[in-house]
Design a protein around this motif. Structure first.
Motif, mmCIF file in Angstrom:
data_model
loop_
_atom_site.group_PDB
_atom_site.id
_atom_site.type_symbol
_atom_site.label_atom_id
_atom_site.label_comp_id
_atom_site.label_asym_id
_atom_site.label_seq_id
_atom_site.Cartn_x
_atom_site.Cartn_y
_atom_site.Cartn_z
ATOM 1 N N ASP A 15 -9.264 -43.473 3.428
ATOM 2 C CA ASP A 15 -8.894 -44.896 3.373
ATOM 3 C C ASP A 15 -8.662 -45.314 4.923
ATOM 4 O O ASP A 15 -9.232 -46.196 5.043
ATOM 5 C CB ASP A 15 -7.403 -45.067 2.740
ATOM 6 C CG ASP A 15 -7.404 -44.379 1.367
ATOM 7 O OD1 ASP A 15 -8.487 -44.507 0.706
ATOM 8 O OD2 ASP A 15 -6.532 -44.130 0.544
ATOM 9 N N LEU A 19 -10.471 -48.477 6.843
ATOM 10 C CA LEU A 19 -9.832 -49.338 7.242
ATOM 11 C C LEU A 19 -10.051 -49.656 8.761
ATOM 12 O O LEU A 19 -10.271 -50.909 9.456
ATOM 13 C CB LEU A 19 -8.406 -49.382 6.882
ATOM 14 C CG LEU A 19 -7.680 -49.581 5.524
ATOM 15 C CD1 LEU A 19 -6.432 -49.205 5.418
ATOM 16 C CD2 LEU A 19 -8.246 -50.816 5.330
ATOM 17 N N LYS A 20 -10.211 -48.575 9.480
ATOM 18 C CA LYS A 20 -10.643 -48.227 11.056
ATOM 19 C C LYS A 20 -11.765 -48.961 11.120
ATOM 20 O O LYS A 20 -11.918 -49.652 12.118
ATOM 21 C CB LYS A 20 -10.347 -46.966 11.363
ATOM 22 C CG LYS A 20 -10.721 -46.888 12.931
ATOM 23 C CD LYS A 20 -10.619 -45.239 13.161
ATOM 24 C CE LYS A 20 -11.053 -45.425 14.700
ATOM 25 N NZ LYS A 20 -11.063 -43.778 15.172
ATOM 26 N N LEU A 46 -5.142 -55.919 6.928
ATOM 27 C CA LEU A 46 -6.070 -55.139 6.119
ATOM 28 C C LEU A 46 -5.386 -54.028 5.327
ATOM 29 O O LEU A 46 -5.753 -53.633 4.242
ATOM 30 C CB LEU A 46 -6.792 -54.154 7.199
ATOM 31 C CG LEU A 46 -7.948 -55.016 7.937
ATOM 32 C CD1 LEU A 46 -8.576 -54.264 9.152
ATOM 33 C CD2 LEU A 46 -8.959 -55.369 7.166
ATOM 34 N N VAL A 47 -4.203 -53.362 5.838
ATOM 35 C CA VAL A 47 -3.392 -52.525 5.109
ATOM 36 C C VAL A 47 -2.858 -53.296 3.876
ATOM 37 O O VAL A 47 -2.789 -52.671 2.651
ATOM 38 C CB VAL A 47 -2.242 -51.908 5.821
ATOM 39 C CG1 VAL A 47 -1.386 -51.212 4.921
ATOM 40 C CG2 VAL A 47 -2.609 -51.090 6.882
ATOM 41 N N PHE A 50 -5.733 -53.658 1.345
ATOM 42 C CA PHE A 50 -5.846 -52.447 0.718
ATOM 43 C C PHE A 50 -4.776 -52.056 -0.350
ATOM 44 O O PHE A 50 -5.091 -51.813 -1.601
ATOM 45 C CB PHE A 50 -5.882 -51.313 1.676
ATOM 46 C CG PHE A 50 -6.197 -50.045 1.257
ATOM 47 C CD1 PHE A 50 -7.816 -49.461 0.945
ATOM 48 C CD2 PHE A 50 -5.417 -49.209 0.618
ATOM 49 C CE1 PHE A 50 -7.736 -48.449 0.223
ATOM 50 C CE2 PHE A 50 -5.557 -47.889 -0.006
ATOM 51 C CZ PHE A 50 -7.045 -47.684 -0.105
ATOM 52 N N THR A 55 -9.855 -52.225 -2.231
ATOM 53 C CA THR A 55 -10.322 -50.902 -1.533
ATOM 54 C C THR A 55 -11.804 -50.816 -1.255
ATOM 55 O O THR A 55 -12.263 -49.743 -0.577
ATOM 56 C CB THR A 55 -10.093 -49.703 -2.733
ATOM 57 O OG1 THR A 55 -10.675 -49.838 -3.889
ATOM 58 C CG2 THR A 55 -8.349 -49.798 -2.649
ATOM 59 N N GLU A 57 -14.743 -51.405 1.367
ATOM 60 C CA GLU A 57 -15.100 -51.738 2.398
ATOM 61 C C GLU A 57 -15.741 -53.251 2.668
ATOM 62 O O GLU A 57 -15.310 -53.927 3.502
ATOM 63 C CB GLU A 57 -15.769 -50.799 3.002
ATOM 64 C CG GLU A 57 -15.470 -50.437 4.377
ATOM 65 C CD GLU A 57 -16.020 -49.187 5.071
ATOM 66 O OE1 GLU A 57 -16.171 -49.243 6.343
ATOM 67 O OE2 GLU A 57 -16.076 -48.050 4.333
ATOM 68 N N GLN A 60 -13.199 -56.002 2.040
ATOM 69 C CA GLN A 60 -12.185 -56.154 3.101
ATOM 70 C C GLN A 60 -12.962 -56.670 4.174
ATOM 71 O O GLN A 60 -12.150 -57.546 4.957
ATOM 72 C CB GLN A 60 -11.724 -54.549 3.566
ATOM 73 C CG GLN A 60 -11.162 -54.029 2.330
ATOM 74 C CD GLN A 60 -10.982 -52.303 2.764
ATOM 75 O OE1 GLN A 60 -11.176 -51.880 3.892
ATOM 76 N NE2 GLN A 60 -10.116 -51.542 1.800
#
Length: 75
Positions: A15, A19-20, A46-47, A50, A55, A57, A60
């Motif tokens: 995860d 996110l990174k 972003l967190v 999520f 979730t 990508e 996001q």
């Protein structure tokens, strides 16, 4: 990505890597250096995305771009 929202709210290494990846891409597109307040806000957003269930990508990335543009335009 597995929907773990009903299991627990932990962030797993995969995860965090996803996110990174989104974080780095948005920072590069927006010419934002990691560590600056704008980058910290992006990371927190972003967190939150999520943890709220977003979730995927790609989703996001779309949401983060829209939020970043809105913040950038607001000044």
């Amino acid at each position: 990505m597995i929907d773990r929202m009903n299991i627990d709210s932990a962030l797993y290494p995969t995860d965090l890597e996803a996110l990174k990846s989104v974080f780095i891409q948005i920072c590069e597109e927006g010419h934002v250096e990691p560590g600056l307040p704008a980058a910290e806000k992006l990371a927190a957003d972003l967190v939150r995305l999520f943890q709220s269930g977003m979730t995927d990508e790609t989703m996001q990335l779309i949401a983060a771009r829209a939020r970043f543009q809105a913040v950038k335009q607001a000044g």
